[in-house]
Structures are given as structure tokens and as C-alpha cells.
Scaffold this motif. Structure first.
Motif, PDB file in Angstrom:
ATOM      1  N   LYS A 451       0.805  -1.195   0.012  1.00  0.00           N
ATOM      2  CA  LYS A 451       0.046   0.066   0.067  1.00  0.00           C
ATOM      3  C   LYS A 451       0.835   1.354  -0.105  1.00  0.00           C
ATOM      4  CE  LYS A 451      -3.728  -2.156   2.619  1.00  0.00           C
ATOM      5  NZ  LYS A 451      -4.789  -2.102   3.669  1.00  0.00           N
ATOM      6  N   HIS A 452       1.974   1.222   0.702  1.00  0.00           N
ATOM      7  CA  HIS A 452       2.898   2.436   0.858  1.00  0.00           C
ATOM      8  C   HIS A 452       4.014   2.465  -0.532  1.00  0.00           C
ATOM      9  CE1 HIS A 452       1.318   3.352   4.733  1.00  0.00           C
ATOM     10  NE2 HIS A 452       1.467   1.935   5.193  1.00  0.00           N
ATOM     11  N   VAL A 453       3.852   1.558  -1.284  1.00  0.00           N
ATOM     12  CA  VAL A 453       5.020   1.625  -2.550  1.00  0.00           C
ATOM     13  C   VAL A 453       4.296   2.662  -3.742  1.00  0.00           C
ATOM     14  CG1 VAL A 453       5.969   0.301  -4.181  1.00  0.00           C
ATOM     15  CG2 VAL A 453       6.020  -0.573  -1.966  1.00  0.00           C
ATOM     16  N   PRO A 454       4.965   3.494  -4.017  1.00  0.00           N
ATOM     17  CA  PRO A 454       4.521   4.380  -5.085  1.00  0.00           C
ATOM     18  C   PRO A 454       4.262   3.463  -6.405  1.00  0.00           C
ATOM     19  CG  PRO A 454       6.653   5.312  -4.173  1.00  0.00           C
ATOM     20  CD  PRO A 454       6.391   3.997  -3.744  1.00  0.00           C
ATOM     21  N   PRO A 455       3.303   4.087  -7.013  1.00  0.00           N
ATOM     22  CA  PRO A 455       2.717   3.188  -8.205  1.00  0.00           C
ATOM     23  C   PRO A 455       3.920   3.205  -9.369  1.00  0.00           C
ATOM     24  CG  PRO A 455       1.059   4.976  -7.672  1.00  0.00           C
ATOM     25  CD  PRO A 455       2.366   5.171  -6.682  1.00  0.00           C
TER      26      PRO A 455
END
Length: 456
Positions: A451-455
Motif C-alpha cells: 500500500k505504501h509503495v508508489p505506483p
């Protein structure tokens, strides 16, 4: 063309031989030979010495190679019985007689040579038809006695053509006289008084019905006279020849008693009395012995009227009976009477038994070799089967080992499936516990991280 036969009577105090010749023309000639044997000397009783004396006796008189040789065993060495059967079939009698004789002799059947003589059928007295039964004179001679007799004959360079019984030789004399046309009585007691024994042959209705040996002879009388007159055996023998029978009748009572017992026993069985008596043998030279014995036994003595004349010497009766053995000297074609072939031959029975024994020994040897061959083949077959099974088991073991190594890895051995499975399950559980353990959920932490990884 000459037919010859030599009858050999081997006694304790004399060797007697009779040579009977019959030419093709029918003319007959009889020669008598005699050799006294010293009595009472130990060396003369040894078989080797007696064989040498017999050999010299035969060479001296040219009896070697002068026809068939016939000898005899004593009645005391043979079991003799007269048996009655309800049939006359010779083949059936040959099968039944040995088993009947087995119960009457104190020896195993395989240790004796059994001989049988089918007696002529009795003539009916009242004109009725002949019965279907038969009487058989059965004899059983111990094989050891026959072998001993043959060994003695071989030591004298002899091979007898026939071996019979001395009692049957006496009967052959009466049959020969009957075939010559003499009026021989049909009921008669033939008594042969020898040096050491007396032989008895009872003839009833022209058939031999009883053969017996009484262990009393002329030497017993001579020894009694030697004691009575305190003289030597030779001197007592000379005195005996000069004495009348009435002077020695007290010493004759033992043999007369035995003869009476035999006569009365047989006459009580058949309920008929014998009529005549013929006394022969060397002991018959005692003056008036024939008449005395016949009178004491209640019989009539025979003489020239019945055919027992000078042409039938009493001292050579057994040897003469052997020389006219019916199996060798056939009756002349003009007078073949019923019963002329009544003769025993232990030599033929012994040869047949030996041949049977040889065949049985050969059969046993063949059976033994066959058993050994079968045993070897069985061992070879068992060995091949064991080798094949071991090879099959090894192939199966190798196949199982390859399958286990393929499934469980190198080093896994057959028979450890449960342990290998448990080990694999434990390894998987360890791996899963790392991925999804009860203390820390790795998947949930990765999901929160994503969830916290950038797209992109």
C-alpha cells in the motif's frame, strides 16, 4: 550212441559208485566200484583229505567224463512232508506249496530250496471215479547244506548234474525193477542199513510217502561188539560178518524200535498196513538180517520173485538208484509206466534260485543307480530354482531402490516409506511456518507494504 550216468554214494566208511550205460539198441550194462575208507582216524574225516581220496577213486576207475554225475543229500539234512490238496493243477500247486511249507519248517523260506513232487493219483478201489485232489511230496533243503555239498564236489573236481535224496534213490530202484517187468510190491518198506545211519523209504500204492533217517548204523553194532569182546574195531567187524543175527538181536533193538514207530505212525494215518520189506545197504550183509528185520516188523521179505535178486545188489542200492535218476536215464520206449518220472533235483532248484537271485541283485543295482540319478537331477533342479529365485529377488530389490531414490532422493532405502514421508511432511511444515507462522504473518506485512509503495 551211449547214454551214461554215474551214481555216487559218499559214505563214512566207503565210497561207492555205479556206472549205468544204455546203448541205442537198448542193451544195458551196470558197473560197480567200491573204495573202503578207514574208520576212526581223524585225518580221514577232514573234507580236504576225503576230497583227495574221492578224486583218486574216480581217476583210478575212469569215472571222470564218463557221463552225468548224480549225488544225494541225506534225509536227515532235508525237511520232507507229504501234503494233500483239493486240486491237481500244477501251476496252482507251484504257487501254494511254498507257503504251505513255510509253516512246517523252522527256517525262513528264503534260506531253503523247496522241491515238490506230484504223486500219481490213487487208483479207486470200488470202481468210482478218481478224486480231484492230489498228494504232493514236498522237500525243503537248506541252501547252506546244498552249497556245502557243492563245495565238496568242486574240491574233488566234480560238478553233479543232479542232487537228490538218498531215500528217493531207494525208491528209484523199485521203479526201475517195475519198469523191467518185475512184480514189485506196491506197499513196501525199503530199509537201507548203512555204516552210520539207516535210511527208510515207505512206498504205498507205488508212491513214496515217507522218507526218514534213523541215526543208527552198522558201526554202532561193531563198536558194541568191540566193547563186548575187548578187541579192535577191525576184529569186531570180522566177528560181525561171521555171526548170525540172533547173536546180536539185542543191539538191533534201537533201530527196530525207531522203524516200528515210523511204520505204525504212517499205517495209523492211512489205516492200511504195508506188506513187504526190502533190507539193503552195507549192513544187510549181516547173515539173515533181512528176514529178521522183516519178521520183527511184521512184514514179508522180498526176494528174486519180486525182482530183488542178484541183479539188484543190496550194498550198492543207493548208488544204483542215483545212477538211474529218472531225469537223466529215461525209461525205455517199450515200458513207460505211470510214476516213472518221480524224481527230485535240488541242483535244478538251486540253479533256478541262483538265477532268480542274480536277477534280483541286478534289479536292485539298477534301482539303486536309478535312484542316484533321480537324486542328482532333483538336486540340480533345486539348485537352478534357488538361483533363479535369488536373481529375481535381486532384480526386484534394484527396481525398488531406483523407485525410492527417484521419489525420496538418494540414500533412501526400501522399507522406510513411512519415515521418509514423515520427514518430507516435517520439512514442508517448516517451510510453511516461515511463510505463514503463528507469531508473524508475512503475507499481511507484504500487503501493508504494497500500500505504501508508489505506483509504477
Amino acid at each position: 550212441m551211449i547214454a551214461e550216468c554215474v551214481g555216487l554214494d559218499i559214505g563214512q566208511t566207503a565210497f561207492k559208485a555205479v556206472r549205468f550205460r544204455r546203448r541205442l539198441t537198448g542193451r544195458e550194462s551196470v558197473e560197480y566200484f567200491h573204495l573202503p575208507v578207514p574208520y576212526g582216524r581223524q585225518e580221514h574225516t577232514e573234507p580236504a583229505h576225503r576230497a583227495a581220496m574221492l578224486r583218486n577213486f574216480l581217476w583210478q576207475h575212469g569215472l571222470y567224463g564218463s557221463g552225468e554225475i548224480v549225488t544225494a543229500l541225506s534225509c536227515q539234512d532235508v525237511f520232507v512232508r507229504t501234503l494233500s490238496f483239493p486240486f491237481r493243477d500244477a501251476s496252482k500247486l507251484a504257487q501254494v506249496v511254498p507257503f504251505e511249507m513255510e509253516n512246517l519248517i523252522p527256517m525262513p523260506l528264503e534260506d531253503v530250496t523247496v522241491g515238490s513232487l506230484l504223486l500219481p493219483a490213487r487208483e479207486p478201489q470200488d470202481g468210482t471215479a478218481k478224486g480231484k485232489g492230489s498228494d504232493v511230496l514236498v522237500t525243503a533243503a537248506p541252501k547252506e547244506k546244498i552249497a556245502e555239498h557243492l563245495r565238496f564236489m568242486a574240491s574233488a573236481d566234480l560238478n553233479p548234474s543232479a542232487i537228490t535224496i538218498d531215500g528217493m534213490a531207494l525208491f528209484s530202484v523199485s521203479q526201475f525193477l517195475k519198469e523191467e517187468g518185475a512184480p514189485v510190491p506196491g506197499d513196501m518198506a525199503i530199509i537201507d542199513v548203512g555204516a552210520s545211519k539207516t535210511t527208510l523209504c515207505l512206498v504205498h500204492e507205488g508212491r513214496p510217502v515217507l522218507l526218514r533217517t534213523v541215526l543208527w548204523g552198522g558201526n554202532h553194532l561193531t563198536l558194541a561188539l568191540a566193547v563186548r569182546y575187548a578187541c579192535s574195531f577191525a576184529e569186531a567187524e570180522r566177528r560181525k560178518r561171521a555171526m548170525a543175527v540172533q547173536e546180536v538181536d539185542a543191539w538191533l533193538e534201537p533201530v527196530l524200535k525207531e522203524l516200528r514207530v515210523s511204520l505204525h505212525a504212517y499205517e495209523g494215518t492211512v489205516h492200511q498196513r504195508l506188506t513187504h520189506c526190502w533190507v539193503s545197504g552195507g549192513g544187510s550183509k549181516l547173515r539173515e538180517l533181512s528176514g529178521h528185520m522183516a519178521h520183527q516188523l511184521g512184514l514179508h521179505p522180498v526176494g528174486p520173485r519180486q525182482g530183488f535178486g542178484s541183479s539188484c545188489p543190496r550194498a550198492f542200492s543207493i548208488a544204483f538208484g542215483l545212477a538211474i535218476h529218472p531225469n537223466i536215464v529215461r525209461p525205455r520206449w517199450k515200458s513207460r509206466l505211470v510214476g516213472s518220472g518221480l524224481a527230485l533235483d535240488f541242483k535244478a532248484g538251486s540253479d533256478a534260485a541262483s538265477a532268480t537271485t542274480d536277477f534280483s541283485k541286478q534289479d536292485r543295482r539298477l534301482a539303486l543307480w536309478g535312484g542316484l540319478i533321480l537324486a542328482v537331477l532333483a538336486l540340480v533342479d533345486l539348485s537352478v530354482r534357488v538361483v533363479l529365485k535369488e536373481s529375481t529377488v535381486k532384480d526386484l530389490q534394484r527396481g525398488l531402490q531406483a523407485q525410492y531414490e527417484q521419489a525420496f532422493g538418494p540414500g533412501a532405502g526400501p522399507g522406510e516409506e513411512l519415515d521418509q514421508a514423515r520427514y518430507r511432511v516435517s520439512q514442508l511444515e517448516k517451510g510453511l511456518s516461515i511463510v505463514d507462522g503463528t507469531r508473524y504473518n508475512v503475507l499481511a506485512g507484504l500487503a501493508e507494504l504494497v500500500k505504501h509503495v508508489p505506483p509504477g
